[in-house]
Design a protein around this motif. Structure first.
Motif, mmCIF file in Angstrom:
data_model
loop_
_atom_site.group_PDB
_atom_site.id
_atom_site.type_symbol
_atom_site.label_atom_id
_atom_site.label_comp_id
_atom_site.label_asym_id
_atom_site.label_seq_id
_atom_site.Cartn_x
_atom_site.Cartn_y
_atom_site.Cartn_z
ATOM 1 N N PHE A 57 0.290 -1.003 0.346
ATOM 2 C CA PHE A 57 0.200 0.125 -0.202
ATOM 3 C C PHE A 57 0.640 0.709 -0.211
ATOM 4 O O PHE A 57 1.626 1.615 0.714
ATOM 5 C CB PHE A 57 -0.975 0.057 1.360
ATOM 6 C CG PHE A 57 -2.081 -0.923 1.752
ATOM 7 C CD1 PHE A 57 -2.764 -1.163 0.747
ATOM 8 C CD2 PHE A 57 -1.566 -2.483 1.980
ATOM 9 C CE1 PHE A 57 -4.008 -1.760 0.668
ATOM 10 C CE2 PHE A 57 -2.099 -3.395 2.503
ATOM 11 C CZ PHE A 57 -3.323 -3.169 1.100
ATOM 12 N N ALA A 58 0.911 2.005 -0.897
ATOM 13 C CA ALA A 58 1.566 3.477 -1.411
ATOM 14 C C ALA A 58 0.806 4.261 -0.107
ATOM 15 O O ALA A 58 1.608 5.397 0.596
ATOM 16 C CB ALA A 58 1.580 3.652 -2.361
ATOM 17 N N THR A 59 -0.264 4.420 0.496
ATOM 18 C CA THR A 59 -1.213 4.477 1.341
ATOM 19 C C THR A 59 -2.328 3.852 1.431
ATOM 20 O O THR A 59 -3.115 2.889 0.598
ATOM 21 C CB THR A 59 -1.928 6.373 0.362
ATOM 22 O OG1 THR A 59 -2.861 5.717 -0.751
ATOM 23 C CG2 THR A 59 -1.008 6.911 0.506
ATOM 24 N N GLU A 60 -2.571 4.043 2.843
ATOM 25 C CA GLU A 60 -3.917 3.348 3.073
ATOM 26 C C GLU A 60 -4.879 3.813 3.712
ATOM 27 O O GLU A 60 -4.997 5.319 3.506
ATOM 28 C CB GLU A 60 -2.667 2.936 4.728
ATOM 29 C CG GLU A 60 -1.678 1.542 5.326
ATOM 30 C CD GLU A 60 -1.967 1.240 6.698
ATOM 31 O OE1 GLU A 60 -1.985 1.688 7.287
ATOM 32 O OE2 GLU A 60 -0.007 0.862 7.164
ATOM 33 N N PRO A 61 -6.024 3.594 3.798
ATOM 34 C CA PRO A 61 -7.351 4.180 3.313
ATOM 35 C C PRO A 61 -7.432 4.741 4.760
ATOM 36 O O PRO A 61 -7.604 4.293 5.893
ATOM 37 C CB PRO A 61 -8.015 2.757 3.210
ATOM 38 C CG PRO A 61 -7.472 1.542 3.804
ATOM 39 C CD PRO A 61 -6.584 1.722 3.653
#
Length: 386
Positions: A307-311
């Protein structure tokens, strides 16, 4: 005699998540235990105060049409909510109550667009935006957004897509399908582009560690769409609303009168009740979603997903599965058929979502654990679907 179809109906693309759900229902009818992580619907019952308010309204015979803009008490509660939560001053006569947020979007686009006017939306983004835009005679312009940017519009990129025909720009924060929040800096940037912002805020309140911002903090040149389905687990009551610039409200009201008359009277009484009384219920649901989110992220990372960004909001995790299979539709149905776990193919949310899968954690932790166990076993024995 042959009856030709109207082109509007033929131009609407299928909603793939519903196709997954419908096949899952067939498997259940055949006796299989299906774990649902495809549907974006809260698994909670609606708050007890909403149930009580609905029953009370029924017993008191609140079963008639309301004002076409909606019950004035409900609209005033929404005014109070935006003042308290965001420090934003709005007027009850800027609000129209609708049968869910989708009719609100349809009404807004109907009064905003002339034929071939363009509306920008993110790719990936909510699957129905483009269909709504095209149905209302406009032209949907998908702007690719990328995981490394948190699936946000890049300022220079979005400017390349703006033309003299661009009427509006869709934003959705927290976002479906990614669960990502749009930063205040990005919202400020969008508000400088001199186009109407169409802000879908249906997942506001379901955030983890950060607060969502309404576009109305940055500009009045905006349509806000929200409702009660997600935050208050009231999907079946079909209750939503739009906050719109004053010059559009009369046209939307007239359309409402002709197309829908008014939103459901009983649901509106339930809406008043939850805005006054259900915030403890909301916090309990939000905490539970966050526990599920963290658990699912840990399991997916353990299976090799990165994940480049997490939700940070809603109840979705959007994972890059291209190292497994580049065809997300085939992969999603292969997972469903072989291990009876429903997930949504990323291509449902636009061409730039191809190769991704969306997981919903709007399900019990027990079911999520079972689904993750099955997925882990599936990946260990994976063979590419034909």
């Amino acid at each position: 005699m042959n009856y030709p179809f109207g082109k509007k109906g033929l131009d609407i693309s299928p909603f793939m998540v519903m196709e997954v759900l419908e096949r899952a229902k067939q498997l259940e009818q055949a006796g299989h235990d299906v774990i649902h992580m495809e549907v974006g619907e809260p698994d909670f019952d609606m708050p007890a105060c909403a149930e009580a308010a609905t029953i009370k309204a029924l017993s008191e015979h609140h079963t008639h049409y309301t004002h076409s803009l909606g019950d004035i008490e409900l609209r005033e509660e929404i005014v109070a909510l935006y003042k308290k939560k965001y420090g934003v001053e709005i007027c009850s006569n800027q609000i129209i109550i609708t049968s869910g947020s989708s009719p609100a979007i349809l009404l807004a686009l109907s009064v905003l667009l002339d034929k071939n006017d363009e509306v920008i939306h993110s790719d990936p983004g909510y699957a129905c935006y483009a269909n709504f835009i095209n149905y209302c005679g406009g032209k949907a312009i998908g702007v690719p957004v990328h995981e490394q940017d948190g699936f946000h519009y890049r300022p220079n990129k979005i400017k390349q897509y703006i033309s003299a025909k661009t009427k509006g720009i869709f934003v959705n924060s927290p976002m479906n399908p990614t669960g990502n929040l749009i930063s205040s800096e990005s919202l400020k940037m969008l508000s400088t582009l001199d186009r109407f912002i169409l802000s879908d805020e249906i997942y506001h309140g379901l955030t983890y560690g950060k607060q969502a911002h309404t576009i109305l903090e940055f500009t009045n040149k905006a349509f806000v769409f929200s409702g009660f389905s997600k935050l208050f687990a009231m999907t079946g009551l079909r209750l939503g609303y739009a906050i719109v610039p004053g010059e559009f409200i009369r046209s939307m009201q007239v359309l409402q009168q002709n197309l829908f008359i008014s939103a459901n009277s009983l649901a509106q009484r339930a809406g008043i009740s939850v805005l006054r009384n259900a915030w403890d219920d909301v916090e309990n649901m939000r905490r539970t979603y966050d526990e599920r989110r963290r658990y699912m992220l840990g399991r997916l990372k353990g299976m090799g997903f990165k994940f480049a960004t997490e939700p940070e909001g809603a109840f979705y995790i959007f994972v890059d599965a291209r190292h497994i299979c580049s065809d997300s539709y085939k992969l999603a149905f292969d997972i469903l058929e072989k291990i009876h776990v429903g997930v949504t193919p990323g291509v449902d949310f636009g061409p730039n979502g191809e190769g991704y899968l969306r997981f919903s954690y709007a399900n019990s932790i027990q079911n999520i654990r079972t689904g993750m166990d099955r997925l882990e076993t599936y990946l260990k024995h994976y063979k590419s679907p034909a």
